[in-house]
Design a protein around this motif. Sequence first.
Motif, PDB file in Angstrom:
ATOM      1  N   GLN A  68     -84.251 -31.016 -21.979  1.00  0.00           N
ATOM      2  CA  GLN A  68     -85.688 -30.739 -21.874  1.00  0.00           C
ATOM      3  C   GLN A  68     -86.264 -30.541 -23.268  1.00  0.00           C
ATOM      4  O   GLN A  68     -85.646 -29.873 -24.108  1.00  0.00           O
ATOM      5  CB  GLN A  68     -85.912 -29.484 -21.032  1.00  0.00           C
ATOM      6  N   THR A  69     -87.440 -31.109 -23.507  1.00  0.00           N
ATOM      7  CA  THR A  69     -88.067 -31.023 -24.828  1.00  0.00           C
ATOM      8  C   THR A  69     -89.516 -30.575 -24.673  1.00  0.00           C
ATOM      9  O   THR A  69     -90.289 -31.204 -23.952  1.00  0.00           O
ATOM     10  CB  THR A  69     -88.025 -32.398 -25.532  1.00  0.00           C
ATOM     11  N   LEU A  70     -89.856 -29.485 -25.336  1.00  0.00           N
ATOM     12  CA  LEU A  70     -91.217 -28.950 -25.266  1.00  0.00           C
ATOM     13  C   LEU A  70     -91.896 -29.129 -26.621  1.00  0.00           C
ATOM     14  O   LEU A  70     -91.297 -28.835 -27.664  1.00  0.00           O
ATOM     15  CB  LEU A  70     -91.192 -27.457 -24.915  1.00  0.00           C
ATOM     16  N   LEU A  71     -93.132 -29.593 -26.574  1.00  0.00           N
ATOM     17  CA  LEU A  71     -93.905 -29.792 -27.811  1.00  0.00           C
ATOM     18  C   LEU A  71     -95.184 -28.972 -27.755  1.00  0.00           C
ATOM     19  O   LEU A  71     -95.908 -29.007 -26.759  1.00  0.00           O
ATOM     20  CB  LEU A  71     -94.285 -31.270 -27.981  1.00  0.00           C
ATOM     21  N   LEU A  72     -95.450 -28.227 -28.817  1.00  0.00           N
ATOM     22  CA  LEU A  72     -96.700 -27.484 -28.919  1.00  0.00           C
ATOM     23  C   LEU A  72     -97.281 -27.732 -30.299  1.00  0.00           C
ATOM     24  O   LEU A  72     -96.708 -27.310 -31.311  1.00  0.00           O
ATOM     25  CB  LEU A  72     -96.449 -25.978 -28.696  1.00  0.00           C
ATOM     26  N   HIS A 103     -89.383 -30.685 -43.508  1.00  0.00           N
ATOM     27  CA  HIS A 103     -87.935 -30.562 -43.337  1.00  0.00           C
ATOM     28  C   HIS A 103     -87.516 -30.445 -41.866  1.00  0.00           C
ATOM     29  O   HIS A 103     -86.352 -30.181 -41.567  1.00  0.00           O
ATOM     30  CB  HIS A 103     -87.408 -29.362 -44.119  1.00  0.00           C
ATOM     31  N   LEU A 104     -88.461 -30.642 -40.965  1.00  0.00           N
ATOM     32  CA  LEU A 104     -88.130 -30.572 -39.535  1.00  0.00           C
ATOM     33  C   LEU A 104     -86.954 -31.468 -39.154  1.00  0.00           C
ATOM     34  O   LEU A 104     -86.077 -31.061 -38.372  1.00  0.00           O
ATOM     35  CB  LEU A 104     -89.376 -30.911 -38.708  1.00  0.00           C
ATOM     36  N   PRO A 105     -86.870 -32.699 -39.697  1.00  0.00           N
ATOM     37  CA  PRO A 105     -85.733 -33.552 -39.308  1.00  0.00           C
ATOM     38  C   PRO A 105     -84.374 -32.905 -39.571  1.00  0.00           C
ATOM     39  O   PRO A 105     -83.426 -33.102 -38.814  1.00  0.00           O
ATOM     40  CB  PRO A 105     -85.925 -34.797 -40.183  1.00  0.00           C
ATOM     41  N   LEU A 106     -84.290 -32.119 -40.623  1.00  0.00           N
ATOM     42  CA  LEU A 106     -83.029 -31.463 -40.955  1.00  0.00           C
ATOM     43  C   LEU A 106     -82.621 -30.473 -39.862  1.00  0.00           C
ATOM     44  O   LEU A 106     -81.448 -30.409 -39.450  1.00  0.00           O
ATOM     45  CB  LEU A 106     -83.197 -30.731 -42.299  1.00  0.00           C
ATOM     46  N   ALA A 107     -83.577 -29.718 -39.381  1.00  0.00           N
ATOM     47  CA  ALA A 107     -83.282 -28.735 -38.329  1.00  0.00           C
ATOM     48  C   ALA A 107     -82.817 -29.441 -37.057  1.00  0.00           C
ATOM     49  O   ALA A 107     -81.851 -29.018 -36.403  1.00  0.00           O
ATOM     50  CB  ALA A 107     -84.519 -27.881 -38.053  1.00  0.00           C
ATOM     51  N   VAL A 147     -85.130 -27.791 -26.019  1.00  0.00           N
ATOM     52  CA  VAL A 147     -85.563 -27.703 -27.408  1.00  0.00           C
ATOM     53  C   VAL A 147     -87.085 -27.567 -27.444  1.00  0.00           C
ATOM     54  O   VAL A 147     -87.784 -28.160 -26.617  1.00  0.00           O
ATOM     55  CB  VAL A 147     -85.109 -28.904 -28.276  1.00  0.00           C
ATOM     56  N   SER A 148     -87.548 -26.746 -28.366  1.00  0.00           N
ATOM     57  CA  SER A 148     -88.984 -26.524 -28.526  1.00  0.00           C
ATOM     58  C   SER A 148     -89.361 -26.845 -29.965  1.00  0.00           C
ATOM     59  O   SER A 148     -88.669 -26.429 -30.893  1.00  0.00           O
ATOM     60  CB  SER A 148     -89.345 -25.064 -28.244  1.00  0.00           C
ATOM     61  N   ILE A 149     -90.431 -27.608 -30.116  1.00  0.00           N
ATOM     62  CA  ILE A 149     -90.937 -27.915 -31.458  1.00  0.00           C
ATOM     63  C   ILE A 149     -92.392 -27.456 -31.515  1.00  0.00           C
ATOM     64  O   ILE A 149     -93.219 -27.879 -30.698  1.00  0.00           O
ATOM     65  CB  ILE A 149     -90.844 -29.416 -31.779  1.00  0.00           C
ATOM     66  N   ILE A 150     -92.669 -26.591 -32.467  1.00  0.00           N
ATOM     67  CA  ILE A 150     -94.018 -26.045 -32.591  1.00  0.00           C
ATOM     68  C   ILE A 150     -94.464 -26.235 -34.031  1.00  0.00           C
ATOM     69  O   ILE A 150     -93.773 -25.820 -34.958  1.00  0.00           O
ATOM     70  CB  ILE A 150     -94.023 -24.547 -32.215  1.00  0.00           C
ATOM     71  N   GLY A 151     -95.596 -26.873 -34.216  1.00  0.00           N
ATOM     72  CA  GLY A 151     -96.065 -27.074 -35.581  1.00  0.00           C
ATOM     73  C   GLY A 151     -96.997 -28.258 -35.683  1.00  0.00           C
ATOM     74  O   GLY A 151     -97.484 -28.781 -34.685  1.00  0.00           O
ATOM     75  N   ALA A 205     -91.820 -36.817 -33.609  1.00  0.00           N
ATOM     76  CA  ALA A 205     -91.013 -35.640 -33.250  1.00  0.00           C
ATOM     77  C   ALA A 205     -90.064 -35.985 -32.094  1.00  0.00           C
ATOM     78  O   ALA A 205     -88.872 -35.645 -32.123  1.00  0.00           O
ATOM     79  CB  ALA A 205     -91.925 -34.478 -32.865  1.00  0.00           C
ATOM     80  N   LEU A 206     -90.589 -36.668 -31.076  1.00  0.00           N
ATOM     81  CA  LEU A 206     -89.719 -37.052 -29.958  1.00  0.00           C
ATOM     82  C   LEU A 206     -88.670 -38.070 -30.421  1.00  0.00           C
ATOM     83  O   LEU A 206     -87.522 -38.053 -29.944  1.00  0.00           O
ATOM     84  CB  LEU A 206     -90.552 -37.626 -28.809  1.00  0.00           C
TER      85      LEU A 206
END
Lengths: 436, 432
Positions: free
Chosen positions: B27-31, B112-116, B204-208, B215-216
Amino acid sequence: MSVSPSGQARTPSFAERISEHLIGPCRLIMLRTPIHNVVTWCGSFHSAPDMGNKEELLLQHLVVSMLDKGAGTLDRFAVAEILENKGAELAFSSDVLRIDFSGRALKKDVKEVLGLTALQLREPLLAGEELAKAKDRISASIKRSMESTSAQASGALRRRIYGASHPNYIEESEERLEQLQRLSIDEVRAYHAAHFGANACTLVVVGDVDESAVNEAVENHFAGWPSRDASPHFAETPEEHDPGVSTVAIPDKENVDVRLGHALAVRRNDPGYIPAFLANFALGGNFSARLMQTIRDEMGLTYGIGSSLSGVSTEYDGHWQVAVTLSKEYVQRGIEETVKQIRHFVAGGVTPEELEEKKTTVTGAFKVGLSTTFGLAKTLLSNVEQGFEIAYLDEFPDRVESVSVDEVNRAITQTFVPDSLHITLAGNVREADLSL
Amino acid sequence: MDIPKGFAFEETSGGVEAYRLEGNGLQTLLLRDATAPVATFMITYRVGSRHEPEGLTGACHFLEHLMFKGSARFNKQAGTSVFNVLQRVGARVNATTWLDRTNYYEMLPEEHLPLAVEIEADRMRGALLQDEDMERERTVILNELDRGENDPVRKLFHAVWAAAFTVHPYHHPVIGWRDDVERLTPDGLRHFYDTYYRPDNATVSIIGDFDKTEALGLVHRHFGQIASPEEALPAMHVCEPAQEEERRVVVRQAGWQGAVMVAWKSPRGLEADTDALDMLSAILSAGKNGRLYRRLTDTGLTTSAWGGISRFCDPGLAYVFARPAPDKTHEEVESAIHATIDEIKENGITEEELQRARNQRKAQAAFSRDGSFSAAAELNEAIAAGDWKLYTAMQDRINRVTGKHIQRVAREYFVEHTCTTGYYIPDGEASS
């Protein structure tokens, strides 16, 4: 790769983004950010206590703890009702030489809550019937600190380093408890009258800011706030003490907090501060630093160890300290290994690669720290309190980047002196059982 | 809607978009949050101390520590340890373990999001979990445990939960019992890792301030190759037997400031009754107009008093915590807590109190969007409770709560036979 839709456009500087006004005796700084409906503010003013008179700090604590117990024509419940009905937050605290205040509210409520902030600072009721309860709360807070190995070890270190009139000195808990009981409501009111005024008053407001509304609120409620003529009295430098050991024995505390430290002859505005800051960061600034990597990660001796430049200001000297927590059976070895790592670090310095890594850590973390309205407001306020121009915040990453390995290694040998370390311990431990 | 390859769109709520990787169920959440050039990446595994049987308490937390010891790609020997690589770019990186979940997060400059994403995907199945690392980390965790035991309030909370739950794993402290932490084996941890660290048990949650497609794409590139095991996740069937009489515990430890905790069994986090208990807790403890302040603190009986609830997968506890003022007894404070609750059971609450609590929650909801990390933290607990929309729908849920509902839950849940009371009594002899 960048996943930002906004691309790589130049970020405007703080100097370009802020709006600054002098309103009466108050400096108002505003910064609009894209957040919706949330506004945060941080402010402070000089309270100018006489640090030679320890009762003054307790009086200051008492005033601060009674600010929310009614002001002007509003009793404590009426004050609270205004805030609670809006879901707004407002806090006051004593930072030795300054009084800090901060708040957060929805955009529509900012004007009213800022007005209430000023009323509480300027016209608190300081009612006699609230004094005993305020004393009980402060007394409870002091007693909780007596149960805290961390607070006790830190307090003991500061008593070894500073004289009683230095702002970083922390008095023995028992003495504070006794003094607290002697203070009267007349003394509390007199302290407020003499020390609470718009002395070097700064207010920073960040978020979804309606500038005209904030301007109006500050004009109406802060502009007429008079300054006080009290001047602070405090020692600017630590006292000279031979290094030694202090132990605070606390039964039932099997985790022992240990502090190792000494006085520091570096001020926040010295050219040597950033090199010293980077040097300390390489030793104990985060999980990737030397101390965590060796004492925790390789040896498994502690859950947490770190080092810091503490109590450093532009107005007075601070100290350098290493803080480590050790289970009782590892106290001796943990301290020995920590001192060994410090000596190794001072003798060998940092490598160019290590310094480059710490620089990008510090500049990246600076950016991350500015991602909330509170982070922005607090950073802007601290910058003003230290006497820096707003541009200093824009320049800070470049200043960090420009530091050389030689400068950092010179700072290490000049700043950190393993033979001068005081050691303090708090917990279920006896000094006689240790060889320090 | 243009849905990136490999994902199925599930739903949207409160600005959060939910997708699922079709190949493995992640599951992937985007905000989107464009307030700062900073992003938070978080992975939440639906495993916590709730999943630990007797003898393996502390396993999830121990595993969380070992997850930082490295993988084949990211490890200390190669100079690429997780902390090293992430902190180098200024990331705030850490992990936490709680009753229903374990989460790992990175808050970092958005470039640097890709690194995380890469690191979290790598250690989902690539953690080394080596024996020698486990032994070194064991003493670290035992020191963490000692630190916790230093704090009498923490011991009081543990004692009350342990007394209230006799069968359910909520009985155990998340960090585990000392005997278990001392004896946990690599096989025990490997079992947890292999059983629960899988795409279909994670969110996973991505906020930013990110581009959705990119991002997906990152999530697909790094997590898409990880297969979920064919075996179904083990079902949890542990049910706490009904409590039939009041329980009491006392924690004695050297100290100077006593405490009282009164707790009652409460429903699951997703139930509407928990919303009502949540509002009741706000009415009890929010500020000087809270019932507890007025009755206990303003009268000089306590130096502080507040209430709280739990929103967990399974039924938990609603509680009141208070610190007696000097010269006041634990019994006096306990009696006043019950009197405060009884008053609500008998007379209910006022419309003014309800509206005030609603306003406070409305402001808190806005404040929770201040910075990517605070939103991540709230999403994390909602995911753990069983539905991420608990975060986005909270305001609507709260607005549905009525005064009658609050009075009903006070009468239904705050009853003597489901009550567990704990005292922390400072040991005067030891203190002196």
